[in-house]
Design a protein around this motif. Structure first.
Motif, PDB file in Angstrom:
ATOM      1  N   MET A   1      13.003 -41.556 -19.864  1.00  0.00           N
ATOM      2  CA  MET A   1      11.561 -41.495 -19.987  1.00  0.00           C
ATOM      3  C   MET A   1      11.244 -40.594 -21.170  1.00  0.00           C
ATOM      4  O   MET A   1      11.779 -39.514 -21.306  1.00  0.00           O
ATOM      5  CB  MET A   1      10.979 -40.934 -18.677  1.00  0.00           C
ATOM      6  CG  MET A   1       9.478 -41.000 -18.622  1.00  0.00           C
ATOM      7  SD  MET A   1       8.759 -40.329 -17.100  1.00  0.00           S
ATOM      8  CE  MET A   1       9.270 -41.497 -15.895  1.00  0.00           C
ATOM      9  N   GLU A   2      10.347 -41.058 -22.016  1.00  0.00           N
ATOM     10  CA  GLU A   2      10.043 -40.242 -23.187  1.00  0.00           C
ATOM     11  C   GLU A   2       9.061 -39.138 -22.833  1.00  0.00           C
ATOM     12  O   GLU A   2       8.435 -39.146 -21.774  1.00  0.00           O
ATOM     13  CB  GLU A   2       9.523 -41.108 -24.328  1.00  0.00           C
ATOM     14  CG  GLU A   2       8.173 -41.717 -24.071  1.00  0.00           C
ATOM     15  CD  GLU A   2       7.720 -42.582 -25.242  1.00  0.00           C
ATOM     16  OE1 GLU A   2       6.649 -42.267 -25.773  1.00  0.00           O
ATOM     17  OE2 GLU A   2       8.437 -43.519 -25.587  1.00  0.00           O
ATOM     18  N   ASN A   3       8.931 -38.180 -23.728  1.00  0.00           N
ATOM     19  CA  ASN A   3       8.170 -36.963 -23.468  1.00  0.00           C
ATOM     20  C   ASN A   3       6.688 -37.245 -23.206  1.00  0.00           C
ATOM     21  O   ASN A   3       6.082 -36.629 -22.341  1.00  0.00           O
ATOM     22  CB  ASN A   3       8.342 -35.999 -24.647  1.00  0.00           C
ATOM     23  CG  ASN A   3       7.958 -34.589 -24.274  1.00  0.00           C
ATOM     24  OD1 ASN A   3       7.899 -34.263 -23.103  1.00  0.00           O
ATOM     25  ND2 ASN A   3       7.696 -33.779 -25.273  1.00  0.00           N
ATOM     26  N   GLY A   4       6.085 -38.192 -23.936  1.00  0.00           N
ATOM     27  CA  GLY A   4       4.665 -38.520 -23.753  1.00  0.00           C
ATOM     28  C   GLY A   4       4.398 -39.098 -22.379  1.00  0.00           C
ATOM     29  O   GLY A   4       3.409 -38.750 -21.718  1.00  0.00           O
ATOM     30  N   GLU A   5       5.269 -40.014 -21.936  1.00  0.00           N
ATOM     31  CA  GLU A   5       5.120 -40.600 -20.598  1.00  0.00           C
ATOM     32  C   GLU A   5       5.328 -39.543 -19.520  1.00  0.00           C
ATOM     33  O   GLU A   5       4.630 -39.546 -18.497  1.00  0.00           O
ATOM     34  CB  GLU A   5       6.127 -41.729 -20.404  1.00  0.00           C
ATOM     35  CG  GLU A   5       5.847 -42.974 -21.209  1.00  0.00           C
ATOM     36  CD  GLU A   5       6.901 -44.034 -20.985  1.00  0.00           C
ATOM     37  OE1 GLU A   5       7.531 -44.044 -19.909  1.00  0.00           O
ATOM     38  OE2 GLU A   5       7.100 -44.845 -21.897  1.00  0.00           O
ATOM     39  N   GLN A   7       4.752 -36.286 -19.741  1.00  0.00           N
ATOM     40  CA  GLN A   7       3.566 -35.421 -19.658  1.00  0.00           C
ATOM     41  C   GLN A   7       2.409 -36.125 -18.968  1.00  0.00           C
ATOM     42  O   GLN A   7       1.655 -35.509 -18.216  1.00  0.00           O
ATOM     43  CB  GLN A   7       3.150 -34.969 -21.069  1.00  0.00           C
ATOM     44  CG  GLN A   7       4.107 -33.992 -21.708  1.00  0.00           C
ATOM     45  CD  GLN A   7       4.284 -32.742 -20.868  1.00  0.00           C
ATOM     46  OE1 GLN A   7       3.355 -32.247 -20.252  1.00  0.00           O
ATOM     47  NE2 GLN A   7       5.517 -32.241 -20.826  1.00  0.00           N
ATOM     48  N   LYS A   8       2.284 -37.441 -19.203  1.00  0.00           N
ATOM     49  CA  LYS A   8       1.219 -38.209 -18.550  1.00  0.00           C
ATOM     50  C   LYS A   8       1.432 -38.230 -17.039  1.00  0.00           C
ATOM     51  O   LYS A   8       0.491 -38.042 -16.268  1.00  0.00           O
ATOM     52  CB  LYS A   8       1.199 -39.630 -19.115  1.00  0.00           C
ATOM     53  CG  LYS A   8       0.046 -40.463 -18.627  1.00  0.00           C
ATOM     54  CD  LYS A   8       0.049 -41.837 -19.283  1.00  0.00           C
ATOM     55  CE  LYS A   8      -1.068 -42.679 -18.716  1.00  0.00           C
ATOM     56  NZ  LYS A   8      -1.066 -44.042 -19.274  1.00  0.00           N
ATOM     57  N   LYS A   9       2.669 -38.459 -16.596  1.00  0.00           N
ATOM     58  CA  LYS A   9       2.984 -38.469 -15.164  1.00  0.00           C
ATOM     59  C   LYS A   9       2.735 -37.097 -14.541  1.00  0.00           C
ATOM     60  O   LYS A   9       2.195 -36.991 -13.442  1.00  0.00           O
ATOM     61  CB  LYS A   9       4.442 -38.877 -14.924  1.00  0.00           C
ATOM     62  CG  LYS A   9       4.702 -40.337 -15.071  1.00  0.00           C
ATOM     63  CD  LYS A   9       4.088 -41.071 -13.899  1.00  0.00           C
ATOM     64  CE  LYS A   9       4.449 -42.532 -13.982  1.00  0.00           C
ATOM     65  NZ  LYS A   9       3.702 -43.341 -13.042  1.00  0.00           N
ATOM     66  N   VAL A  10       3.146 -36.053 -15.244  1.00  0.00           N
ATOM     67  CA  VAL A  10       2.947 -34.693 -14.740  1.00  0.00           C
ATOM     68  C   VAL A  10       1.459 -34.425 -14.551  1.00  0.00           C
ATOM     69  O   VAL A  10       1.032 -33.883 -13.524  1.00  0.00           O
ATOM     70  CB  VAL A  10       3.596 -33.659 -15.688  1.00  0.00           C
ATOM     71  CG1 VAL A  10       3.146 -32.247 -15.352  1.00  0.00           C
ATOM     72  CG2 VAL A  10       5.111 -33.769 -15.633  1.00  0.00           C
ATOM     73  N   LEU A  11       0.641 -34.806 -15.528  1.00  0.00           N
ATOM     74  CA  LEU A  11      -0.801 -34.597 -15.421  1.00  0.00           C
ATOM     75  C   LEU A  11      -1.402 -35.388 -14.252  1.00  0.00           C
ATOM     76  O   LEU A  11      -2.287 -34.896 -13.548  1.00  0.00           O
ATOM     77  CB  LEU A  11      -1.497 -34.971 -16.725  1.00  0.00           C
ATOM     78  CG  LEU A  11      -1.274 -34.019 -17.897  1.00  0.00           C
ATOM     79  CD1 LEU A  11      -1.924 -34.559 -19.155  1.00  0.00           C
ATOM     80  CD2 LEU A  11      -1.805 -32.638 -17.569  1.00  0.00           C
ATOM     81  N   GLU A  12      -0.904 -36.617 -14.036  1.00  0.00           N
ATOM     82  CA  GLU A  12      -1.394 -37.424 -12.915  1.00  0.00           C
ATOM     83  C   GLU A  12      -1.075 -36.762 -11.576  1.00  0.00           C
ATOM     84  O   GLU A  12      -1.928 -36.707 -10.682  1.00  0.00           O
ATOM     85  CB  GLU A  12      -0.774 -38.828 -12.951  1.00  0.00           C
ATOM     86  CG  GLU A  12      -1.330 -39.725 -14.025  1.00  0.00           C
ATOM     87  CD  GLU A  12      -0.630 -41.079 -14.065  1.00  0.00           C
ATOM     88  OE1 GLU A  12       0.075 -41.426 -13.093  1.00  0.00           O
ATOM     89  OE2 GLU A  12      -0.790 -41.784 -15.070  1.00  0.00           O
ATOM     90  N   LEU A 135       7.287 -32.428  -9.288  1.00  0.00           N
ATOM     91  CA  LEU A 135       6.872 -32.028 -10.637  1.00  0.00           C
ATOM     92  C   LEU A 135       7.908 -31.104 -11.276  1.00  0.00           C
ATOM     93  O   LEU A 135       8.203 -31.229 -12.459  1.00  0.00           O
ATOM     94  CB  LEU A 135       5.518 -31.311 -10.583  1.00  0.00           C
ATOM     95  CG  LEU A 135       4.295 -32.198 -10.411  1.00  0.00           C
ATOM     96  CD1 LEU A 135       3.051 -31.346 -10.194  1.00  0.00           C
ATOM     97  CD2 LEU A 135       4.116 -33.092 -11.617  1.00  0.00           C
ATOM     98  N   ARG A 136       8.445 -30.211 -10.480  1.00  0.00           N
ATOM     99  CA  ARG A 136       9.459 -29.291 -10.994  1.00  0.00           C
ATOM    100  C   ARG A 136      10.668 -30.075 -11.486  1.00  0.00           C
ATOM    101  O   ARG A 136      11.202 -29.808 -12.560  1.00  0.00           O
ATOM    102  CB  ARG A 136       9.868 -28.292  -9.911  1.00  0.00           C
ATOM    103  CG  ARG A 136      10.884 -27.258 -10.379  1.00  0.00           C
ATOM    104  CD  ARG A 136      11.396 -26.418  -9.240  1.00  0.00           C
ATOM    105  NE  ARG A 136      12.054 -27.181  -8.196  1.00  0.00           N
ATOM    106  CZ  ARG A 136      13.296 -27.686  -8.268  1.00  0.00           C
ATOM    107  NH1 ARG A 136      14.002 -27.526  -9.360  1.00  0.00           N
ATOM    108  NH2 ARG A 136      13.813 -28.354  -7.270  1.00  0.00           N
ATOM    109  N   GLU A 137      11.082 -31.085 -10.713  1.00  0.00           N
ATOM    110  CA  GLU A 137      12.232 -31.896 -11.112  1.00  0.00           C
ATOM    111  C   GLU A 137      11.918 -32.731 -12.347  1.00  0.00           C
ATOM    112  O   GLU A 137      12.770 -32.885 -13.230  1.00  0.00           O
ATOM    113  CB  GLU A 137      12.663 -32.804  -9.958  1.00  0.00           C
ATOM    114  CG  GLU A 137      13.352 -32.067  -8.839  1.00  0.00           C
ATOM    115  CD  GLU A 137      13.789 -33.001  -7.726  1.00  0.00           C
ATOM    116  OE1 GLU A 137      13.848 -34.224  -7.952  1.00  0.00           O
ATOM    117  OE2 GLU A 137      14.064 -32.495  -6.624  1.00  0.00           O
ATOM    118  N   LEU A 138      10.702 -33.298 -12.420  1.00  0.00           N
ATOM    119  CA  LEU A 138      10.313 -34.083 -13.584  1.00  0.00           C
ATOM    120  C   LEU A 138      10.347 -33.247 -14.863  1.00  0.00           C
ATOM    121  O   LEU A 138      10.748 -33.720 -15.918  1.00  0.00           O
ATOM    122  CB  LEU A 138       8.906 -34.656 -13.415  1.00  0.00           C
ATOM    123  CG  LEU A 138       8.767 -35.971 -12.676  1.00  0.00           C
ATOM    124  CD1 LEU A 138       7.295 -36.331 -12.527  1.00  0.00           C
ATOM    125  CD2 LEU A 138       9.499 -37.088 -13.387  1.00  0.00           C
TER     126      LEU A 138
END
Length: 153
Positions: A1-5, A7-12, A135-138
């Motif tokens: 998974m790339e960094n942009g995706e 960060q998007k998942k983390v924000l969600e 989130l911590r694992e992601l």
């Protein structure tokens, strides 16, 4: 998974925790607090009824709050029957024994409701913890520091 995706998942997930789970938790805890207040009121009423039963004279002099801390003296000629709010705006005239039985049943139901609300709150807290662990694992963070526990044995 790339960094942009990522960060998007983390924000969600953070948005889900903050907007949904935290809101649900506060609603459940507020409802549980309201139930605790009702239980306390019923216990206070139970104590008052038990004191009324101990009186030899059934006539009663008291002060009644009309609102805004404005009290007036009142006299009750027969305190063997009382009016109780039984729910949905309905009142019933009950003997003191009937009122005590009603209070016992209502207190039992309210206690069960408070226990269910406490369980729901624990489940929501567990879900929050689960999402935060995800989130911590992601994000690839190390384990969170454990709170120090004192060994009492």
């Amino acid at each position: 998974m790339e960094n942009g995706e990522l960060q998007k998942k983390v924000l969600e997930y953070e948005k889900f925790v903050n907007e949904v789970l935290q809101r649900d938790l506060s609603k459940v805890l507020e409802h549980r607090d309201e139930v605790y207040k009702m239980i306390a009121e019923y216990l206070q009423l139970k104590n008052t009824i038990e004191r009324l039963q101990e009186l030899d004279d059934k006539a009663l002099k008291t002060e009644v709050d009309l609102g805004c801390n404005f009290f007036v003296c009142a006299e009750v000629p027969d305190s063997t029957r009382i009016f109780m709010a039984i729910g949905y705006g309905f009142f019933a005239e009950l003997t003191l024994e009937e009122a005590l039985r009603f209070i016992e049943k209502k207190s039992k139901l309210l206690t069960e409701l408070s226990e269910n609300l406490s369980r729901d709150a624990a489940k929501i807290k567990a879900n929050i913890r689960l999402v935060l662990e995800g989130l911590r694992e992601l994000q690839g963070l190390s384990n969170l520091p454990e709170e120090p526990h004192r060994n009492i044995f």
